[in-house]
Design a protein around this motif. Structure first.
Motif, PDB file in Angstrom:
ATOM      1  N   ASN A  99       0.850  -1.198   0.000  1.00 35.16           N
ATOM      2  CA  ASN A  99       0.000   0.000   0.000  1.00 35.16           C
ATOM      3  C   ASN A  99       0.882   1.242   0.000  1.00 35.16           C
ATOM      4  N   GLY A 100       0.803   2.018  -1.075  1.00 29.32           N
ATOM      5  CA  GLY A 100       1.609   3.229  -1.188  1.00 29.32           C
ATOM      6  C   GLY A 100       2.659   3.072  -2.273  1.00 29.32           C
ATOM      7  N   ALA A 101       3.533   4.063  -2.337  1.00 29.44           N
ATOM      8  CA  ALA A 101       4.557   4.084  -3.385  1.00 29.44           C
ATOM      9  C   ALA A 101       5.801   3.332  -2.937  1.00 29.44           C
ATOM     10  N   PRO A 102       6.203   2.291  -3.676  1.00 26.24           N
ATOM     11  CA  PRO A 102       7.487   1.658  -3.395  1.00 26.24           C
ATOM     12  C   PRO A 102       8.624   2.649  -3.643  1.00 26.24           C
ATOM     13  N   ASP A 103       9.788   2.339  -3.147  1.00 24.34           N
ATOM     14  CA  ASP A 103      10.929   3.228  -3.329  1.00 24.34           C
ATOM     15  C   ASP A 103      11.483   3.176  -4.756  1.00 24.34           C
ATOM     16  N   TRP A 104      11.431   1.995  -5.358  1.00 21.15           N
ATOM     17  CA  TRP A 104      12.012   1.797  -6.688  1.00 21.15           C
ATOM     18  C   TRP A 104      11.125   0.828  -7.452  1.00 21.15           C
ATOM     19  N   ILE A 105      10.750   1.225  -8.679  1.00 22.07           N
ATOM     20  CA  ILE A 105       9.946   0.354  -9.544  1.00 22.07           C
ATOM     21  C   ILE A 105      10.696   0.139 -10.845  1.00 22.07           C
ATOM     22  N   ILE A 106      10.665  -1.108 -11.318  1.00 18.49           N
ATOM     23  CA  ILE A 106      11.270  -1.474 -12.591  1.00 18.49           C
ATOM     24  C   ILE A 106      10.191  -2.106 -13.469  1.00 18.49           C
ATOM     25  N   GLU A 107      10.015  -1.544 -14.648  1.00 20.25           N
ATOM     26  CA  GLU A 107       9.121  -2.130 -15.650  1.00 20.25           C
ATOM     27  C   GLU A 107       9.976  -2.584 -16.822  1.00 20.25           C
ATOM     28  N   LEU A 124       2.003   8.085 -13.380  1.00 19.94           N
ATOM     29  CA  LEU A 124       1.461   7.522 -12.139  1.00 19.94           C
ATOM     30  C   LEU A 124       2.536   7.438 -11.055  1.00 19.94           C
ATOM     31  N   TYR A 125       3.677   6.890 -11.416  1.00 14.03           N
ATOM     32  CA  TYR A 125       4.732   6.680 -10.427  1.00 14.03           C
ATOM     33  C   TYR A 125       5.314   8.000  -9.943  1.00 14.03           C
ATOM     34  N   LYS A 126       5.451   8.949 -10.837  1.00  9.75           N
ATOM     35  CA  LYS A 126       5.960  10.260 -10.423  1.00  9.75           C
ATOM     36  C   LYS A 126       4.981  10.933  -9.464  1.00  9.75           C
ATOM     37  N   SER A 127       3.698  10.921  -9.800  1.00  6.62           N
ATOM     38  CA  SER A 127       2.706  11.587  -8.941  1.00  6.62           C
ATOM     39  C   SER A 127       2.510  10.847  -7.617  1.00  6.62           C
ATOM     40  N   ALA A 128       2.807   9.535  -7.582  1.00  5.09           N
ATOM     41  CA  ALA A 128       2.669   8.764  -6.348  1.00  5.09           C
ATOM     42  C   ALA A 128       3.899   8.894  -5.443  1.00  5.09           C
ATOM     43  N   CYS A 129       4.927   9.599  -5.913  1.00  3.17           N
ATOM     44  CA  CYS A 129       6.172   9.829  -5.156  1.00  3.17           C
ATOM     45  C   CYS A 129       7.071   8.601  -5.063  1.00  3.17           C
ATOM     46  N   VAL A 130       7.064   7.765  -6.107  1.00  2.00           N
ATOM     47  CA  VAL A 130       8.068   6.718  -6.228  1.00  2.00           C
ATOM     48  C   VAL A 130       9.408   7.445  -6.373  1.00  2.00           C
ATOM     49  N   LEU A 147      14.982   9.503 -11.671  1.00  2.00           N
ATOM     50  CA  LEU A 147      15.163   9.757 -10.243  1.00  2.00           C
ATOM     51  C   LEU A 147      14.270  10.946  -9.928  1.00  2.00           C
ATOM     52  N   PHE A 148      13.057  10.663  -9.519  1.00  2.00           N
ATOM     53  CA  PHE A 148      12.096  11.730  -9.284  1.00  2.00           C
ATOM     54  C   PHE A 148      12.577  12.604  -8.141  1.00  2.00           C
ATOM     55  N   GLY A 149      12.484  13.901  -8.329  1.00  2.00           N
ATOM     56  CA  GLY A 149      12.959  14.851  -7.338  1.00  2.00           C
ATOM     57  C   GLY A 149      14.370  15.333  -7.633  1.00  2.00           C
ATOM     58  N   GLN A 150      15.034  14.739  -8.614  1.00  2.00           N
ATOM     59  CA  GLN A 150      16.380  15.155  -9.007  1.00  2.00           C
ATOM     60  C   GLN A 150      16.278  16.106 -10.197  1.00  2.00           C
ATOM     61  N   PRO A 151      17.277  16.978 -10.377  1.00  2.00           N
ATOM     62  CA  PRO A 151      17.220  17.935 -11.490  1.00  2.00           C
ATOM     63  C   PRO A 151      17.178  17.261 -12.865  1.00  2.00           C
ATOM     64  N   ASN A 152      17.978  16.217 -13.080  1.00  2.00           N
ATOM     65  CA  ASN A 152      17.932  15.501 -14.352  1.00  2.00           C
ATOM     66  C   ASN A 152      16.734  14.572 -14.341  1.00  2.00           C
ATOM     67  N   ILE A 153      15.804  14.819 -15.223  1.00  2.00           N
ATOM     68  CA  ILE A 153      14.576  14.033 -15.245  1.00  2.00           C
ATOM     69  C   ILE A 153      14.838  12.589 -15.653  1.00  2.00           C
ATOM     70  N   ALA A 154      15.599  12.367 -16.723  1.00  2.00           N
ATOM     71  CA  ALA A 154      15.815  11.013 -17.221  1.00  2.00           C
ATOM     72  C   ALA A 154      17.271  10.826 -17.625  1.00  2.00           C
ATOM     73  N   GLU A 155      17.763   9.628 -17.352  1.00  2.00           N
ATOM     74  CA  GLU A 155      19.102   9.253 -17.794  1.00  2.00           C
ATOM     75  C   GLU A 155      18.950   8.018 -18.669  1.00  2.00           C
ATOM     76  N   PHE A 156      19.673   7.996 -19.792  1.00  2.00           N
ATOM     77  CA  PHE A 156      19.558   6.916 -20.762  1.00  2.00           C
ATOM     78  C   PHE A 156      20.824   6.067 -20.757  1.00  2.00           C
ATOM     79  N   TYR A 157      20.648   4.745 -20.764  1.00  2.00           N
ATOM     80  CA  TYR A 157      21.758   3.809 -20.737  1.00  2.00           C
ATOM     81  C   TYR A 157      21.523   2.709 -21.760  1.00  2.00           C
TER      82      TYR A 157
END
Length: 183
Positions: A99-107, A124-130, A147-157
């Motif tokens: 119940n609630g937002a997990p700390d880390w989600i992988i799809e 969904l995950y961003k608004s739920a504070c994952v 990394l939600f809450g970090q200045p860089n929105i997305a990192e690509f690997y």
């Protein structure tokens, strides 16, 4: 001519339904899940889960890793089934779900659900504070890390890059993952 209106469900109503196919509840709407994932998808999921679990155990961590089909009730009208998630709040579990937002989600992207992972679940995950969200794309052999809450929105690997997990970046022993080493 009357318009057809889809019923909107709460999580409690959703759990009372007799549904035979795997599905999620997204903003009150029942959404069917993709057909069974590919062997490559399952190989990545299983090996990644084991790798993360071994890291947590080795470092006496309090977090736990879970695989699909474990439910995550993000709020009163959204229940998702991530491929993998790491949860660090044991009190958020009941017998059926987290119940609630997990700390880390992988799809892990399947051909039939790419839009859902890249757009719908991202929001969904961003608004739920994952805290951290990874999208692993086996077809294109890439990983997008949010990394939600970090200045860089997305990192690509790419699959051959070594990725430092944000959840454990401040640990004495960081968790780093190279998908190519796991498959």
């Amino acid at each position: 001519m009357p318009m057809s209106i889809e019923k909107s469900y709460t999580a409690n109503e959703f759990y009372k339904l007799d549904i035979s196919e795997p599905c999620e509840l997204i903003n009150g709407q029942i959404v069917n899940m993709s057909p069974s994932p590919s062997i490559r998808h399952q190989r990545i999921s299983g090996r990644l889960s084991t790798y993360i679990r071994n890291y947590i155990v080795k470092n006496n961590g309090k977090c736990e890793v879970f695989e699909a089909p474990t439910d995550v009730k993000l709020n009163d009208d959204t229940v998702v089934i991530p491929d993998l998630f790491v949860a660090c709040s044991p009190d958020n579990f009941d017998e059926q779900k987290y119940n609630g937002a997990p700390d880390w989600i992988i799809e892990i992207v399947s051909p039939n659900n790419s839009e859902r992972d890249y757009k719908d679940k991202l929001l969904l995950y961003k608004s739920a504070c994952v805290k951290e969200y990874w999208i692993i794309d086996p077809t294109n052999e890439r990983v997008i890390v949010y990394l939600f809450g970090q200045p860089n929105i997305a990192e690509f690997y790419t699959f051959s890059d070594t990725i430092t997990v944000g959840l454990y970046k401040d640990s004495s022993e960081q968790l780093t993952i190279c998908i190519s080493d796991l498959i």
